[in-house]
Enzyme design. Structure first.
Site, short mmCIF file in Angstrom:
data_model
loop_
_atom_site.label_atom_id
_atom_site.label_comp_id
_atom_site.label_asym_id
_atom_site.label_seq_id
_atom_site.Cartn_x
_atom_site.Cartn_y
_atom_site.Cartn_z
N SER A 6 0.57 2.42 -0.21
CA SER A 6 -0.58 3.30 -0.42
C SER A 6 -1.84 2.71 0.21
O SER A 6 -2.68 3.45 0.75
CB SER A 6 -0.80 3.61 -1.91
N LYS A 56 13.18 -19.00 7.65
CA LYS A 56 11.85 -18.37 7.68
C LYS A 56 11.09 -18.68 8.97
O LYS A 56 10.25 -17.89 9.41
CB LYS A 56 11.04 -18.81 6.45
N MET A 74 4.91 -8.88 0.14
CA MET A 74 5.31 -9.73 -0.98
C MET A 74 6.01 -11.03 -0.54
O MET A 74 6.99 -11.44 -1.14
CB MET A 74 6.21 -8.94 -1.94
N HIS A 126 -5.69 -8.54 -3.14
CA HIS A 126 -5.05 -8.96 -4.39
C HIS A 126 -5.64 -8.14 -5.54
O HIS A 126 -6.87 -8.02 -5.65
CB HIS A 126 -5.30 -10.46 -4.61
C1 GRF Z 1 -1.51 -3.57 -4.26
O1 GRF Z 1 -1.90 -3.52 -5.62
C2 GRF Z 1 -1.97 -4.84 -3.62
O2 GRF Z 1 -3.17 -5.32 -4.13
C3 GRF Z 1 -0.86 -5.79 -4.00
O3 GRF Z 1 0.31 -5.02 -3.89
C4 GRF Z 1 0.00 -3.65 -4.14
C5 GRF Z 1 0.52 -2.87 -2.97
O4 GRF Z 1 0.50 -1.49 -3.20
N1 GRF Z 1 -0.90 -6.97 -3.16
P1 GRF Z 1 0.77 -0.49 -1.99
O5 GRF Z 1 2.10 -0.89 -1.36
O6 GRF Z 1 -0.37 -0.58 -1.03
O7 GRF Z 1 0.88 0.88 -2.62
#
Ligand code: GRF
Length: 190
Positions: A14, A59, A84, A103
């Site tokens: 998103s 990695k 992630m 974050h």
């Molecule tokens: C967000 O809350 C961002 O801050 C965190 O992961 C989430 C990702 O959401 N690091 P999206 O994939 O952008 O919907």
């Protein structure tokens, strides 16, 4: 000269969507081949790449492929948005100072993968959102900009989380503008 940006996302995307609606995104990368962000990219006409760490020897090889991709596209700024994975030394040594992350908490409060839930469970009166430069730690890099988000008396974790995401959707574009990323040109023929 316009700064070229790439977005890295592992899941829903998103934040990627908000960015791509306002700024030209050179490409999006996902480390999950089935992530919804790839569908969003297709719908928005943004080029995408996806490959997974497990497809590589280690990695270093995985990040070497990422560095090649960034180099090929001459990317000036890598925007992590729900990516992630910890950025390892291979990617960091090539692009340090050119990678930012969002974050969903007010760093240094609640670093790590569960910033929203951790803040909620700690019962804080307010949390927030932070955009920071990426260094070798987990959510430890220099803060670029952050905003507070209150926890309201009748919040559930879902409403609290939604308010944090709304704050993200304002903060990321603000920071990109402040870092000198040019917005999409308005269509002059309209
Ligand atoms: C967000 O809350 C961002 O801050 C965190 O992961 C989430 C990702 O959401 N690091 P999206 O994939 O952008 O919907």
């Amino acid at each position: 000269m316009n700064k070229k940006i790439a977005v890295f996302a592992s899941g829903s995307g998103s934040n990627f969507q908000i960015i791509a609606e306002q700024f030209p995104v050179e490409f999006v990368f996902s480390d999950h081949r089935t992530a919804y962000v790839l569908q969003r990219a297709q719908d928005l006409g943004v080029p995408s790449y996806a490959f997974e760490l497990k497809e590589f020897e280690d990695k270093v090889d995985y990040e070497t492929a990422l560095v090649e991709l960034l180099d090929q596209h001459q990317i000036d700024l890598v925007c992590l948005a729900g990516y992630m994975k910890i950025v390892g030394p291979t990617l960091l040594s090539a692009y340090e100072g050119r990678i930012i992350n969002i974050h969903p908490a007010y760093l240094p409060e609640f670093p790590g993968a569960h910033g929203i839930q951790d803040a909620w469970e700690a019962g804080v009166a307010e949390s927030g959102v932070t955009i920071h430069w990426v260094d070798s730690g987990v959510d430890t890099g220099q803060v670029i900009k952050q905003v507070r988000v209150p926890r309201l008396p009748d919040d559930t974790i879902d409403t609290f989380e939604s308010r944090i995401h709304e704050a993200e959707y304002s903060l990321y574009p603000e920071v990109l503008r402040e870092l000198g990323v040019a917005e999409k040109q308005a269509n002059l023929l309209q």
